[in-house]
Design a protein around this motif. Structure first.
Motif, PDB file in Angstrom:
ATOM      1  N   VAL A  32       0.865  -1.172  -0.028  1.00  0.00           N
ATOM      2  CA  VAL A  32       0.014  -0.026  -0.111  1.00  0.00           C
ATOM      3  C   VAL A  32       0.903   1.290   0.001  1.00  0.00           C
ATOM      4  O   VAL A  32       0.429   2.300  -0.776  1.00  0.00           O
ATOM      5  CB  VAL A  32      -0.758  -0.057   1.249  1.00  0.00           C
ATOM      6  N   SER A  38      -6.711  -0.356  -0.147  1.00  0.00           N
ATOM      7  CA  SER A  38      -6.631  -0.714   1.387  1.00  0.00           C
ATOM      8  C   SER A  38      -7.321  -2.055   1.655  1.00  0.00           C
ATOM      9  O   SER A  38      -6.943  -3.015   2.166  1.00  0.00           O
ATOM     10  CB  SER A  38      -6.911   0.148   2.372  1.00  0.00           C
ATOM     11  N   THR A  75      -3.236  -0.282   7.258  1.00  0.00           N
ATOM     12  CA  THR A  75      -3.534   0.267   5.645  1.00  0.00           C
ATOM     13  C   THR A  75      -4.727   1.293   5.546  1.00  0.00           C
ATOM     14  O   THR A  75      -4.727   2.149   4.776  1.00  0.00           O
ATOM     15  CB  THR A  75      -3.689  -0.870   4.680  1.00  0.00           C
TER      16      THR A  75
END
Length: 574
Positions: free
Chosen positions: A111, A134, A534
């Motif tokens: 990410v 995410s 994330t």
């Protein structure tokens, strides 16, 4: 009985502190196992051996090896392909690619590597891509044993409870099912994500300040005369003059020496401010670094939360000046030094030369740009790293070389060739993860060994007995999901595992489906930006509001849960 009472007190205090305080989970879990040792519940050797658990060592080695994987060209090549095609096509490619990468390496690194490229996408709004990024990274992590730290941790718990180790692909059928329905749900819900386009001034609310120095040519002239009214992508929102705040700045407002000008707008316009005589955006020794900025996000576990930049003496601690702050759509007020930091705040830093060598960066911040992501390997070296990693995984899958041995040899080789530097290992070593998991394994053993988990399961059995094993299985999954959203995924797994295992034994069924419920439940963080790292990383980068997570994440969480609760008993019968 004494042991159960003491352990009950420890666990209740631990859970209460996890939910009700901002104390770091590492401190809480270490304190918990430490008190258990002092109380005579566990011997020193038995306590320490938990930190050498093979699954935990494997997890640590994966985190360190991922330093090299982050530097490869694979992620950059993926980023280049994302801008081609329609939004649905781009999200599909992004989702499948992210899920694949996340199933074999650290999803946080994946990410972090893609955020900057997505923010610069010429065809699609970042807010349409970052939350799907995410979510698919989380879903991808559920596909293999090493895809997420949670799976490895649960495997460690299972082995210590006397179960057979989980296989590399034991999670795959359920994980692929969850990914499939999850990606379809994301594509259907895309229209509900905000379109925070680049030309929308409301959604680039970086908050920065400049100080008028003595002798500046701006002094004595109005805002309009100084050309401070018509700045590209920047808006002069406030002037702080001593203890006075001028909030509605008019074009006729006269600038005085010592004024602090507060701007709202695009961080890329900062160089415009440096052209004004005597207007200093970055002070002291950092002045020349204004073109080399680093963007970081405050971690949920940061010790800075609730404190101002001035209170934490940010410049002294990090050898970096905070020149801008962004908090989603919130309009901040007062000087930068008076803003109380929150998890998810995005800070723009002008770093000094010692900034990158500080050991606690990873503990306080989630990276978005700069730092480790600045250096990339040459294509040939990059391919060698990826091939070596694939060989290690392959040898482990066929049972020829244990994964922990293969990763150790690979890490040594990467360090000897200079691909990974010792300073990077020191800085990225997951000491907090080691502390949480090692302590949690010890506490889980104690809960099972002292019979406390059995007592809890007996109480639950009394409540859930009429619903049978499947009802208890659902209850464990829901409990783990709630823990994950409210605390962290690893802590949720640690708290749920002993109860899940004891419940399975109480019902006299195979514990494996209950263990899988804990593993998949601990990865189900979609509704909050704070439950999974994330999610926090994309919070400010996509200019999201909390309602965006609820609107997108709640349907995804429900559909994910239904899918997982359906597939696990089919793949792993009771």
């Amino acid at each position: 009985m004494y042991q159960q009472l003491v352990l009950t007190g420890i666990m209740l205090t631990l859970v209460g502190c996890l939910f009700g305080t901002r104390l770091k989970p590492a401190w809480l879990f270490v304190s918990g196992i430490g008190i258990a040792y002092l109380g005579g519940l566990i011997e020193l050797e038995d306590m320490l051996i938990n930190y050498a658990n093979p699954s935990l060592i494997t997890l640590v080695l994966l985190v360190l090896v991922s330093i090299a994987v982050e530097k490869t060209t694979l992620v950059q090549k993926l980023a280049q392909s994302l801008s081609k095609g329609s939004l649905t096509s781009s999200v599909t490619k992004l989702g499948l690619s992210t899920a694949f990468l996340s199933s074999f390496t650290n999803n946080t690194a994946v990410v972090a590597s893609l955020i900057t490229a997505i923010k610069d996408s010429p065809t699609h709004s970042p807010s349409k891509l970052l939350l799907p990024l995410s979510y698919t990274a989380i879903l991808g992590g559920t596909i293999t044993l090493i895809g997420t730290s949670t799976n490895l941790i649960v495997n460690g718990f299972a082995v210590d409870a006397g179960m057979a180790p989980l296989g590399f692909f034991d999670f795959t059928l359920v994980g692929l099912g969850a990914l499939s329905v999850g990606l379809i749900t994301i594509l259907v819900m895309l229209k509900y994500l905000p379109d925070n386009g680049k030309n929308d001034q409301e959604v680039v609310p970086f908050y920065l300040e400049g100080k008028i120095e003595e002798g500046s040519k701006l002094i004595g002239k109005s805002v309009e005369e100084n050309g401070l009214r018509e700045l590209k992508d920047l808006f002069l929102a406030e002037i702080i003059r001593g203890d006075k705040r001028i909030c509605a700045v008019t074009p006729q407002q006269v600038i005085k020496a010592g004024d602090v000008l507060l701007f709202v707008g695009d961080i890329k316009s900062v160089p415009l401010l440096t052209r004004f005589d005597g207007l200093k955006v970055v002070h002291d020794k950092h002045e020349k670094d204004v073109e080399h900025l680093v963007e970081v996000v405050v971690s949920q576990s940061s010790k800075f939360i609730g404190k101002t930049v001035k209170e934490v003496r940010f410049r002294e601690q990090f050898h970096a000046a905070v020149i801008a702050i962004r908090r989603g759509h919130d309009r901040l007020q007062g000087g930068l030094g008076k803003v109380k930091l929150q998890a998810g705040d995005s800070l723009i830093l002008a770093p000094g030369k010692d900034f990158y060598t500080l050991p606690n960066l990873k503990r306080e911040f989630v990276y978005i740009s700069g730092l480790d992501l600045q250096t990339h390997l040459a294509p040939k070296q990059s391919n060698l790293v990826l091939a070596s990693f694939a060989v290690v995984l392959g040898l482990s899958i066929v049972g020829y070389v244990p994964l922990v041995k293969g990763l150790l040899v690979l890490l040594i080789g990467l360090m000897l060739t200079g691909t990974i530097k010792l300073s990077e290992v020191k800085r990225r070593f997951p000491i907090e993860l080691l502390a949480v998991v090692g302590s949690a394994i010890g506490l889980a053993k104690l809960m099972i060994g002292t019979g406390l988990a059995g007592e809890i399961s007996s109480a639950l059995f009394y409540v859930l007995g009429d619903f049978g094993p499947y009802g208890a299985f659902i209850a464990i999954f829901v409990m783990t999901v709630l823990f994950t959203e409210l605390i962290t995924n690893n802590a949720a797994a640690a708290l749920s595992f002993p109860v899940a295992y004891a419940l399975a034994i109480g019902f006299n069924v195979d514990p494996l489906p209950f263990i899988m419920a804990v593993a998949f439940g601990a990865s189900a963080s979609f509704i909050s930006p704070f439950g999974y790292q994330t999610n926090l990383m994309v919070y400010s980068a996509g200019n999201y509001r909390l309602k965006d997570y609820v609107l997108m994440g709640l349907p995804l969480s429900i559909i994910y849960s239904i899918t997982v609760l359906t597939l696990i008993p089919l793949v792993f019968p009771f």
